[in-house]
Each structure stands twice: as C-alpha cells, then as structure tokens.
Scaffold this motif. Structure first.
Motif, PDB file in Angstrom:
ATOM      1  N   GLN A  46       0.822  -1.209   0.000  1.00 50.85           N
ATOM      2  CA  GLN A  46       0.000   0.000   0.000  1.00 50.85           C
ATOM      3  C   GLN A  46       0.854   1.255   0.000  1.00 50.85           C
ATOM      4  O   GLN A  46       0.348   2.356  -0.217  1.00 50.85           O
ATOM      5  CB  GLN A  46      -0.922   0.026   1.221  1.00 50.85           C
ATOM      6  N   PHE A  47       2.162   1.085   0.225  1.00 46.48           N
ATOM      7  CA  PHE A  47       3.094   2.206   0.245  1.00 46.48           C
ATOM      8  C   PHE A  47       4.329   1.804  -0.544  1.00 46.48           C
ATOM      9  O   PHE A  47       4.806   0.677  -0.431  1.00 46.48           O
ATOM     10  CB  PHE A  47       3.470   2.556   1.686  1.00 46.48           C
ATOM     11  N   THR A  48       4.828   2.699  -1.371  1.00 46.01           N
ATOM     12  CA  THR A  48       5.956   2.374  -2.244  1.00 46.01           C
ATOM     13  C   THR A  48       7.180   3.212  -1.892  1.00 46.01           C
ATOM     14  O   THR A  48       7.089   4.433  -1.782  1.00 46.01           O
ATOM     15  CB  THR A  48       5.594   2.625  -3.722  1.00 46.01           C
ATOM     16  N   PHE A  49       8.314   2.547  -1.708  1.00 43.80           N
ATOM     17  CA  PHE A  49       9.585   3.245  -1.528  1.00 43.80           C
ATOM     18  C   PHE A  49      10.152   3.577  -2.905  1.00 43.80           C
ATOM     19  O   PHE A  49      10.915   2.803  -3.492  1.00 43.80           O
ATOM     20  CB  PHE A  49      10.579   2.375  -0.750  1.00 43.80           C
ATOM     21  N   ASN A  50       9.751   4.718  -3.443  1.00 48.21           N
ATOM     22  CA  ASN A  50      10.274   5.138  -4.739  1.00 48.21           C
ATOM     23  C   ASN A  50      11.610   5.849  -4.559  1.00 48.21           C
ATOM     24  O   ASN A  50      12.027   6.154  -3.440  1.00 48.21           O
ATOM     25  CB  ASN A  50       9.285   6.071  -5.445  1.00 48.21           C
ATOM     26  N   PHE A  51      12.297   6.110  -5.655  1.00 45.95           N
ATOM     27  CA  PHE A  51      13.503   6.926  -5.568  1.00 45.95           C
ATOM     28  C   PHE A  51      13.087   8.321  -5.110  1.00 45.95           C
ATOM     29  O   PHE A  51      12.113   8.890  -5.610  1.00 45.95           O
ATOM     30  CB  PHE A  51      14.212   7.002  -6.924  1.00 45.95           C
ATOM     31  N   VAL A  99       9.320   2.031 -13.856  1.00 43.56           N
ATOM     32  CA  VAL A  99       9.274   0.956 -12.865  1.00 43.56           C
ATOM     33  C   VAL A  99      10.486   1.022 -11.945  1.00 43.56           C
ATOM     34  O   VAL A  99      10.380   0.869 -10.726  1.00 43.56           O
ATOM     35  CB  VAL A  99       9.209  -0.425 -13.558  1.00 43.56           C
ATOM     36  N   TYR A 100      11.651   1.257 -12.534  1.00 40.90           N
ATOM     37  CA  TYR A 100      12.883   1.343 -11.758  1.00 40.90           C
ATOM     38  C   TYR A 100      12.801   2.451 -10.714  1.00 40.90           C
ATOM     39  O   TYR A 100      13.165   2.265  -9.547  1.00 40.90           O
ATOM     40  CB  TYR A 100      14.045   1.603 -12.716  1.00 40.90           C
ATOM     41  N   LEU A 101      12.289   3.615 -11.112  1.00 38.36           N
ATOM     42  CA  LEU A 101      12.262   4.771 -10.226  1.00 38.36           C
ATOM     43  C   LEU A 101      11.119   4.725  -9.218  1.00 38.36           C
ATOM     44  O   LEU A 101      11.184   5.388  -8.185  1.00 38.36           O
ATOM     45  CB  LEU A 101      12.169   6.058 -11.048  1.00 38.36           C
ATOM     46  N   MET A 102      10.082   3.940  -9.504  1.00 37.83           N
ATOM     47  CA  MET A 102       8.921   3.951  -8.610  1.00 37.83           C
ATOM     48  C   MET A 102       9.049   2.979  -7.442  1.00 37.83           C
ATOM     49  O   MET A 102       8.206   2.970  -6.552  1.00 37.83           O
ATOM     50  CB  MET A 102       7.629   3.677  -9.380  1.00 37.83           C
ATOM     51  N   GLN A 103      10.094   2.148  -7.431  1.00 38.62           N
ATOM     52  CA  GLN A 103      10.242   1.220  -6.308  1.00 38.62           C
ATOM     53  C   GLN A 103      11.703   0.876  -6.077  1.00 38.62           C
ATOM     54  O   GLN A 103      12.480   0.722  -7.019  1.00 38.62           O
ATOM     55  CB  GLN A 103       9.426  -0.048  -6.548  1.00 38.62           C
ATOM     56  N   LYS A 104      12.084   0.776  -4.793  1.00 36.67           N
ATOM     57  CA  LYS A 104      13.450   0.393  -4.427  1.00 36.67           C
ATOM     58  C   LYS A 104      13.488  -0.894  -3.611  1.00 36.67           C
ATOM     59  O   LYS A 104      14.567  -1.372  -3.270  1.00 36.67           O
ATOM     60  CB  LYS A 104      14.114   1.509  -3.617  1.00 36.67           C
ATOM     61  N   THR A 105      12.319  -1.426  -3.283  1.00 31.41           N
ATOM     62  CA  THR A 105      12.271  -2.617  -2.445  1.00 31.41           C
ATOM     63  C   THR A 105      12.997  -3.777  -3.109  1.00 31.41           C
ATOM     64  O   THR A 105      13.662  -4.574  -2.444  1.00 31.41           O
ATOM     65  CB  THR A 105      10.813  -3.007  -2.159  1.00 31.41           C
ATOM     66  N   SER A 106      12.868  -3.877  -4.412  1.00 31.25           N
ATOM     67  CA  SER A 106      13.559  -4.937  -5.155  1.00 31.25           C
ATOM     68  C   SER A 106      14.674  -4.336  -6.000  1.00 31.25           C
ATOM     69  O   SER A 106      14.877  -4.740  -7.151  1.00 31.25           O
ATOM     70  CB  SER A 106      12.567  -5.700  -6.037  1.00 31.25           C
ATOM     71  N   TYR A 107      15.411  -3.401  -5.412  1.00 35.66           N
ATOM     72  CA  TYR A 107      16.489  -2.758  -6.168  1.00 35.66           C
ATOM     73  C   TYR A 107      17.536  -3.788  -6.572  1.00 35.66           C
ATOM     74  O   TYR A 107      17.906  -4.671  -5.807  1.00 35.66           O
ATOM     75  CB  TYR A 107      17.172  -1.651  -5.357  1.00 35.66           C
ATOM     76  N   ASN A 108      18.028  -3.629  -7.792  1.00 31.56           N
ATOM     77  CA  ASN A 108      19.081  -4.499  -8.309  1.00 31.56           C
ATOM     78  C   ASN A 108      19.906  -3.693  -9.305  1.00 31.56           C
ATOM     79  O   ASN A 108      19.347  -3.003 -10.156  1.00 31.56           O
ATOM     80  CB  ASN A 108      18.443  -5.715  -8.993  1.00 31.56           C
ATOM     81  N   ASN A 109      21.221  -3.770  -9.189  1.00 32.13           N
ATOM     82  CA  ASN A 109      22.074  -3.062 -10.144  1.00 32.13           C
ATOM     83  C   ASN A 109      21.786  -3.472 -11.581  1.00 32.13           C
ATOM     84  O   ASN A 109      21.959  -2.681 -12.507  1.00 32.13           O
ATOM     85  CB  ASN A 109      23.552  -3.333  -9.824  1.00 32.13           C
ATOM     86  N   HIS A 110      21.353  -4.704 -11.759  1.00 27.12           N
ATOM     87  CA  HIS A 110      21.048  -5.166 -13.106  1.00 27.12           C
ATOM     88  C   HIS A 110      19.879  -4.399 -13.719  1.00 27.12           C
ATOM     89  O   HIS A 110      19.811  -4.234 -14.941  1.00 27.12           O
ATOM     90  CB  HIS A 110      20.731  -6.664 -13.093  1.00 27.12           C
TER      91      HIS A 110
END
Length: 439
Positions: A46-51, A99-110
C-alpha cells in the motif's frame, strides 16, 4: 577519431543482439508477472519506496500493473522482430525506467544496467536488417553500422565489470566472510546445497569473482583467450543464474559476447543469408558533433558515478550513501530490527507504529537503510498532518552488517520530523559507523 567512430563495419553482431535482447526483455516483463514479482512488489504494497524525488511515479491501481508489464513484454517482442522498432524500444525504455524509479524494495544493479542498455538500443540502427521495418520499407535496409556502436557497448560493459571487481576489494569479501554468509542461504538447494557450504568453495568465489570481473573484457578482446574466456563466462553466468536466480541478466551478459567475436564469425554462424559488408568506408553523419558530445558526457558520468561514495564523508557499507548505480553487486548482508514511535503533542501520549499495517515483510528491510527511514518518516508525517495532529517521531533501529554485532543506525532520541534528506552529501543524522567496521 572520426575514422575510429564512424568507420562502417558489418552489422551482423548488432542484428543478432537485437533479436536476443528483444526476446530477453519480453521474458523479463512477462516473467515478472508469472513469478509473482509484480504482485509482491507493485500490487500488494500500500506504500511504495520510490527513488526520492520521484514520488509522482506510483504503481497503477488495481490490476493496472499487470497490463503495464504485459504491454512491456509486447514491446519486447516488437523489438525482437524489428517491428516499429524505434517506437517500441523507446516505449519499453520509458516504461522500464518508470518501474525502476517507482520502487526500491527490489532494487538491483542489473535493473539499472538494463536502463543503460535500453538507451543504447534506442540510438543504434538495430532494425536495419532482418526486421519487419525493412520488409515494409526496403530503403531502411543496411548491412553496415558505424564502429562506435561496438566501441560504445564494449566500453560500457568494461566499466560495469571493472567497478564490480574493484568493489570486491574489501576485507569481508577477501577473507571469505560475505561469500560464506551468501552461501548459507543456499544450503537447502538440491544437490549443490552442501557443496556450497565448503570453505574452499567460498574462497573460490572470492578469487573467481574478483578476477573474472576484472579480466573478462580484456580476455574476450584478445584473440588467443577469447574462446576459453567465453566458456568460462558460460560457466560463471549459468552458476549465477542457478544459484542466485537473477532473471535474464546472466543470459544478457552472454548475449554481449557477439560484439567481441569477429564479425565474419557472427555473420557465418547466425546470418549466413545476409551479404557481408567488406568495405571500411568512413561516413561522418551531420550529427557527428552531437554524438561526440553525447559520448563524452555519457562516459564521464559512467566513470564518476560509481566512485561518488569516496567523496561522501561516510562508510558506504553502513550508510548506503552512494551505493546505488555503482556496480556494488552482492557485497554485504544486513539484518536487524526497526520500531517507530509516534508522540502526539496534543495529548503527550506515545504509540508504537504497527509496521505490518504499512509495509510488506520485504519492504521492512528498507527501514534498515537511511533513505528508507526518511521516506517512511515522511509517510507518517503526512498521515498525521492530514488529521491536524502535531507529532514527533522516534525510532529504534539496530543493524548488523555481515554478521557483526547489531548497532544503532539512528539516535533513538532524535525526532525524525526534524531530519532532511541530502541527495549529494552525508546526512549527519545517521550515527557514525561502529568501530567493528574497520574498512
């Protein structure tokens, strides 16, 4: 310089790469739906950790993100087929970047690397042969490409691998501490689980990881070592795929190798029906100055961005400042706990925040990172501000790095409503790294 950049060479490697790349990005998008990644990361929370700074990028409501990724997969197929190529690759690039900028929970350098590759594919003439576009418009057809296409990709990949190698030159990697921790989570794997717990395996990972990343590009460039290095790459990337399950990226890395082999070989193996470009004509485009400027800016950023943490007065392993977009891949393990308390200044009462009502189990890991703490604090502030309730927010967060003793990351007496986020320098509200971090 003009001859180096704008000399035309056979474009067989680029055409083959386009086909592989399109297939892989389609599988990435559709696989994210099939494996539940979209649900876990973008639908359930319900809450997104975006950049930070991109709060306006939020997941679509309801089933919107499923359609979003389904559309991305379709654009990937269009890229593979070379159908409305320029529109399709630009569309995928924009959708993936969001998609990359809207979430960091599944951040991956790839994921960041994929953005760079998508931009590369936006500017190269990858649709000029064996594509739906040339079938419809034969005037587009070409059997050559400017040499900068090859130089650009090899230069970018060289930067990625080199920085990944250099980042491993720290004590917990070199003495096997982190590889051992990494493999403990794989003990349940069928057949290889017990083997991965062996000390010799950990030390093999230590040296192989450093040396492979450092040498893979030079040895692929050298004719005498190209074929052995290719097969070593196959082993390395398949190992990563099986053990770490990191999606398309091991296979994307293998796809890069088409740019290292002689163009005659790629043509003969994959596009024998295509005429081979034998000339070496230099064709300087009207936009040559613009392209040169772009290359200088691009590679300056790519060389400087991964070392920015050296100019921040903090330990990147502890504060995470300068960690992202720096090719610091699989270097540390963090564990710990977090609790938040909100003090109502009207009543003087303090209550604990029920984190389960806000965050998924995976999202809670963001609370072990300073930027996640800041963002969750802003979420709580906004919620109480809407009720016109003045508050103070306090937290108890202890973090363990690579199995060390847990230490406070934030002063428990600090009112988090007073903190601000500094994008480019150290945030001094983070407690100094513990003495046990002697690197």
């Amino acid at each position: 310089m003009n001859k180096l950049l704008f000399k035309h060479v056979d474009n067989s490697p680029l055409i083959v790469f386009r086909i592989l790349f399109g297939l892989l990005i389609a599988l990435e998008a559709w696989g994210a739906i099939a494996t539940g990644w979209v649900k876990r990361t973008l639908v359930d929370p319900q809450f997104t950790f975006n950049f930070i700074g991109f709060d306006f990028l939020q997941p679509l409501p309801g089933s919107g993100m499923y359609f979003y990724f389904a559309l991305m997969g379709l654009f990937g197929v269009f890229v593979m087929l070379g159908f409305k190529y320029r529109f399709s690759i630009i569309a995928y690039t924009l959708l993936w970047t969001c998609v990359y900028l809207m979430q960091k929970t599944s951040y991956n350098n790839h994921y960041y690397l994929l953005i760079l590759l998508l931009i590369f594919m936006c500017i190269v003439p990858a649709h000029r042969y064996f594509s739906a576009d040339t079938r419809k418009n034969p005037d587009l057809k070409s059997i050559s490409m400017p040499n900068w296409v090859v130089l650009f990709l090899i230069g970018q990949i060289w930067i990625v691998y080199t920085y990944a190698s250099l980042a491993k030159l720290y004590p917990d990697w070199l003495n096997g501490t982190f590889p051992e921790l990494l493999m403990k989570g794989k003990a349940h794997y069928w057949l290889v689980g017990d083997l991965l717990q062996e000390p010799w395996v950990h030390m093999s990972i230590v040296y192989f990881g450093v040396l492979f990343d450092l040498l893979v590009v030079p040895l692929l460039l050298w004719k005498r070592t190209r074929v052995p290095m290719f097969w070593i790459s196959v082993f390395f990337h398949l190992f990563n795929s099986i053990v770490f399950q990191i999606g398309i990226f091991p296979y994307m890395s293998l796809a890069f190798t088409v740019f290292f082999f002689p163009k005659e070989y790629i043509h003969r193996k994959f596009l024998k029906f295509k005429p081979f470009y034998k000339s070496s004509e230099t064709k300087i485009p009207n936009l040559a100055p613009v392209l040169k400027t772009f290359f200088v800016i691009w590679f300056t950023i790519q060389l400087l961005l991964p070392i920015r943490h050296h100019f921040i007065n903090s330990n990147v392993f502890w504060t995470e400042e300068g960690h992202r977009m720096s090719w610091r891949m699989m270097l540390r393990s963090k564990s710990g706990y977090a609790s938040f308390q909100v003090k109502n200044l009207n009543t003087g009462k303090t209550e604990y925040v029920k984190l389960d009502e806000y965050l998924t189990p995976k999202q809670k890991r963001n609370l072990l990172k300073p930027d996640g703490i800041y963002q969750f604090t802003q979420k709580l502030r906004k919620e109480y501000a809407e009720k016109n309730i003045p508050i103070e927010i306090y937290t108890r967060i202890k973090v363990s790095l690579n199995g060390r003793k847990s230490e406070f990351l934030i002063d428990p007496k600090l009112d988090l409503t007073t903190i601000e986020w500094n994008y480019f320098f150290h945030n001094d509200w983070i407690l100094p790294e513990p003495k046990s971090l002697n690197f």
